[in-house]
Design a protein around this motif. Structure first.
Motif, short mmCIF file in Angstrom:
data_model
loop_
_atom_site.label_atom_id
_atom_site.label_comp_id
_atom_site.label_asym_id
_atom_site.label_seq_id
_atom_site.Cartn_x
_atom_site.Cartn_y
_atom_site.Cartn_z
N ILE A 91 0.87 -1.17 0.00
CA ILE A 91 0.00 0.00 0.00
C ILE A 91 0.91 1.22 0.00
CG2 ILE A 91 -1.85 1.22 1.23
CD1 ILE A 91 -2.68 -1.60 0.56
N TRP A 92 0.70 2.12 -0.94
CA TRP A 92 1.58 3.29 -0.96
C TRP A 92 0.84 4.55 -1.36
CZ3 TRP A 92 3.58 5.70 -5.60
CH2 TRP A 92 3.18 5.07 -6.80
N CYS A 93 1.45 5.67 -1.02
CA CYS A 93 0.83 6.97 -1.28
C CYS A 93 1.81 7.82 -2.08
CB CYS A 93 0.48 7.65 0.04
SG CYS A 93 -0.38 9.22 -0.18
N THR A 94 1.34 8.37 -3.20
CA THR A 94 2.21 9.20 -4.02
C THR A 94 2.44 10.54 -3.31
OG1 THR A 94 0.47 10.38 -5.18
CG2 THR A 94 1.09 8.23 -6.06
N PRO A 95 3.49 11.28 -3.71
CA PRO A 95 3.73 12.59 -3.10
C PRO A 95 2.51 13.51 -3.25
CG PRO A 95 5.63 11.94 -4.40
CD PRO A 95 4.56 10.91 -4.66
N SER A 96 1.71 13.31 -4.31
CA SER A 96 0.53 14.16 -4.48
C SER A 96 -0.69 13.61 -3.75
CB SER A 96 0.24 14.34 -5.97
OG SER A 96 -0.07 13.09 -6.55
N GLY A 97 -0.51 12.53 -2.97
CA GLY A 97 -1.58 12.08 -2.09
C GLY A 97 -2.53 11.02 -2.65
N ARG A 98 -2.15 10.34 -3.74
CA ARG A 98 -3.01 9.27 -4.26
C ARG A 98 -2.58 7.92 -3.68
NH1 ARG A 98 -4.20 9.16 -10.46
NH2 ARG A 98 -5.05 7.21 -9.65
N ARG B 79 9.42 7.20 -5.48
CA ARG B 79 10.26 8.22 -6.11
C ARG B 79 9.40 8.95 -7.13
NH1 ARG B 79 16.27 7.07 -8.17
NH2 ARG B 79 16.68 7.09 -5.94
N GLY B 80 9.22 10.25 -6.93
CA GLY B 80 8.28 10.97 -7.77
C GLY B 80 6.92 10.30 -7.62
N GLU B 81 6.20 10.17 -8.71
CA GLU B 81 4.89 9.52 -8.63
C GLU B 81 4.99 8.03 -8.94
OE1 GLU B 81 1.62 11.42 -8.02
OE2 GLU B 81 3.26 12.50 -7.06
N THR B 82 6.19 7.46 -8.77
CA THR B 82 6.35 6.03 -9.03
C THR B 82 6.74 5.28 -7.76
OG1 THR B 82 8.73 6.03 -9.52
CG2 THR B 82 7.24 6.57 -11.35
N LEU B 83 6.53 3.96 -7.81
CA LEU B 83 7.02 3.10 -6.74
C LEU B 83 8.20 2.32 -7.32
CD1 LEU B 83 6.71 1.94 -3.86
CD2 LEU B 83 5.21 0.18 -4.83
N ALA B 84 9.34 2.37 -6.64
CA ALA B 84 10.54 1.68 -7.12
C ALA B 84 10.82 0.46 -6.25
CB ALA B 84 11.73 2.63 -7.11
N CYS B 85 11.25 -0.61 -6.89
CA CYS B 85 11.61 -1.83 -6.19
C CYS B 85 13.01 -1.67 -5.59
CB CYS B 85 11.57 -3.01 -7.16
SG CYS B 85 12.14 -4.57 -6.45
N ILE B 86 13.20 -2.18 -4.39
CA ILE B 86 14.49 -1.98 -3.71
C ILE B 86 15.59 -2.87 -4.28
CG2 ILE B 86 14.10 -3.72 -1.89
CD1 ILE B 86 15.82 -0.31 -1.45
N TYR B 87 15.24 -3.93 -5.02
CA TYR B 87 16.28 -4.87 -5.46
C TYR B 87 17.09 -4.31 -6.64
CZ TYR B 87 18.25 -9.65 -5.97
OH TYR B 87 19.08 -10.75 -6.02
N HIS B 88 16.41 -3.97 -7.74
CA HIS B 88 17.14 -3.42 -8.88
C HIS B 88 16.60 -2.07 -9.33
CE1 HIS B 88 17.28 -7.88 -9.10
NE2 HIS B 88 18.57 -7.66 -9.27
N GLY B 89 15.73 -1.48 -8.50
CA GLY B 89 15.29 -0.12 -8.75
C GLY B 89 14.29 0.07 -9.88
#
Ligand code: FES
Ligand SMILES: [Fe+2]
Lengths: 200, 278
Positions: A29-36, A57-67
């Motif tokens: 579950i995640w929330c974008t910087p703009s609140g979505r 990162r920005g309006e994206t979700l990045a995976c911690i393994y390979h980004g």
């Protein structure tokens, strides 16, 4: 199953990702910087890493393994190992319907267009894990369904119940806006003790 | 268990760490090991002795009948190298996932941030991968990557060149540019003991040219790296390594992993593997 509460908005502020689950469905579950708010399958299509360990990162979700970065539709936008490559549309994370309403994050796994539960004027107080199945909690209150249960109390409380496993659920507690949060908190602790059958 | 799995050599202990006899698991079965008069021994649960080899500072055994000797690393014997027993880390993942992660460079900037990699240096150039049929090993060569601190002995950022070798299903050898001696390779290995198909004990071992760092500095450097890897390995789904294509999405940077999976499938090594896409 209709709308299920998976967390309180104040616990997942913009830029934050957390793990959550509805029965066997594990989610990030995640929330974008703009609140979505977004609820996604908790598994990166690249090599299976849990996306709930990732970063926003920005309006994206990045995976911690390979980004690898996934945009708001769940499609992969960027593969750091191949910066010049436009990733094919086929690389995407399964997403679930997710909205924030009344300070609660709601998810619908089957995307049915049911109306959201009616919360009235109540406001979120806190989330409490309980070592009991959602069904057993509903049975305790004699409730037919378990999505939300209004409880007669001094604080006009409402429990949004999140089923997790056969022995675990989370109660997202809402109460009247003028209720004392500390008192409601204590009331919930007592309720948990009763539900778990542990002598006080 | 099938011969394709049993007839390999597996690491089960660091020789310098063996004192009193002790029990451990190999491929889900209890074994016992110890040392008497300087000679290491291993027995299965019924007390039957198992074959042993002492090499690379570790004790190796096999529950089957290995049809070849344990692999060698001739380069490690050259004088001037320091042999480093790193100890072990237990990880809740398939032994094959642990090896595959060791073969992967694309995660350096994200998992070993500012040590083995750093953004924006994330690009992985094409490299060569081959299953060398004559020796039945997987090799990746000409692997290059920019690293802020490639080794304990590296002063600043350098482009490091790597070669990876998979000489056995649960072992990998990494040959890596050696900061103090251009033209020579540092050797870092990953020996994985399959405790079960979803739980392993990882025994790293190194043969390095490094005259300045202390032994404990070199050990802690490597242990830090493995702790970072463990946080990944224990959170991959499924825990077993999918061998059939379709469940995961490899790119060109993953050619070593693709070859490793293909090779495992070819030699019938299915312990810790998931065969049907779930
Ligand atoms: S597993 Fe997510 S980017 Fe590689
Ligand atoms: Fe790593």
């Amino acid at each position: 199953m209709n709308w299920i509460a998976v967390g309180l908005a104040k616990d997942v502020p913009p830029g934050v990702v957390i793990p959550s689950r509805i029965e066997d469905t594990e989610m990030a579950i995640w929330c974008t910087p703009s609140g979505r708010y977004h609820a996604w399958s908790d598994r990166c299509p690249h090599r299976g890493m849990r996306l709930s360990h990732g970063f926003v990162r920005g309006e994206t979700l990045a995976c911690i393994y390979h980004g690898w970065q996934y945009n708001q539709t769940g499609s992969c936008d960027y593969i750091p190992a191949h910066p010049k490559l436009t990733p094919p549309d086929t690389i995407c994370v399964p997403t679930y319907t997710c909205v924030e309403e009344g300070g609660v994050i709601w998810v619908s796994l089957n995307s049915v267009d049911d109306p959201l539960p009616v919360l009235g004027a109540r406001v979120p107080v806190r989330s409490v894990p309980v070592s009991l199945s959602a069904k057993d909690v509903a049975a305790h209150f004699g409730a037919a369904g378990f999505t939300t249960i209004a409880v007669v109390s001094d604080y006009d409380t409402l429990l949004a119940v999140q089923p997790c496993t056969d022995t675990m659920c989370v109660l997202h507690v809402l109460a009247a806006p003028d209720a004392d949060r500390k008192e409601v908190s204590r009331w919930v602790e007592d309720l948990r003790t009763t539900l778990e059958g542990v002598p006080a | 268990m099938s011969a394709a799995i049993d007839n390999h050599w597996y690491p089960v202990a660091m020789i310098s760490g063996i004192d009193a006899p002790r029990e451990t698991l190999l491929l889900g079965k209890k074994i016992k090991l110890g040392r008497e008069d300087g000679i290491c021994w291993v027995k299965d649960a019924s007390g039957t002795p198992l074959p042993t080899v002492e090499r690379f500072g570790h004790l190796w055994t096999s529950p089957g009948q290995p049809n070849r000797d344990l692999f060698t690393i001739p380069e490690a014997d050259s004088p001037g190298r320091r042999l480093v027993d790193v100890g072990s880390v237990k990880v809740k993942c398939s032994p094959l996932r642990a090896v595959e992660n060791f073969l992967d460079i694309a995660h350096f900037p994200f998992v070993h941030t500012d040590i083995l990699g750093a953004e924006p240096h994330t690009e992985v150039d094409r490299y060569d991968v081959k299953i060398r049929e004559e020796v039945d090993e997987v090799w990746a060569t000409k692997v290059k990557f920019f690293q802020p601190q490639a080794a304990k002995s590296a002063a600043g950022g350098i482009t490091t060149e790597y070669m990876y070798r998979v000489p056995a299903p649960t072992c990998s050898v990494l040959y890596k540019t050696c900061p103090p001696r251009p033209g020579e390779w540092d050797i870092i290995t990953l020996f994985v003991q399959p405790l079960t198909d979803e739980w392993c004990e990882v025994w790293p071992w190194m043969a390095l040219y490094d005259d300045d760092s202390t032994m404990s500095e070199m050990v802690s450097f490597q242990q830090l790296i493995f702790m970072q890897d463990r946080s990944i390995l224990e959170n991959q789904l499924p825990r077993k390594l999918p061998l059939d294509p379709g469940m995961e999405v490899p790119t060109q940077a993953d050619m070593t992993s693709v070859a490793y999976r293909r090779w495992l499938k070819k030699i019938g090594y299915t312990y810790g593997a998931q065969l049907v896409a779930a």
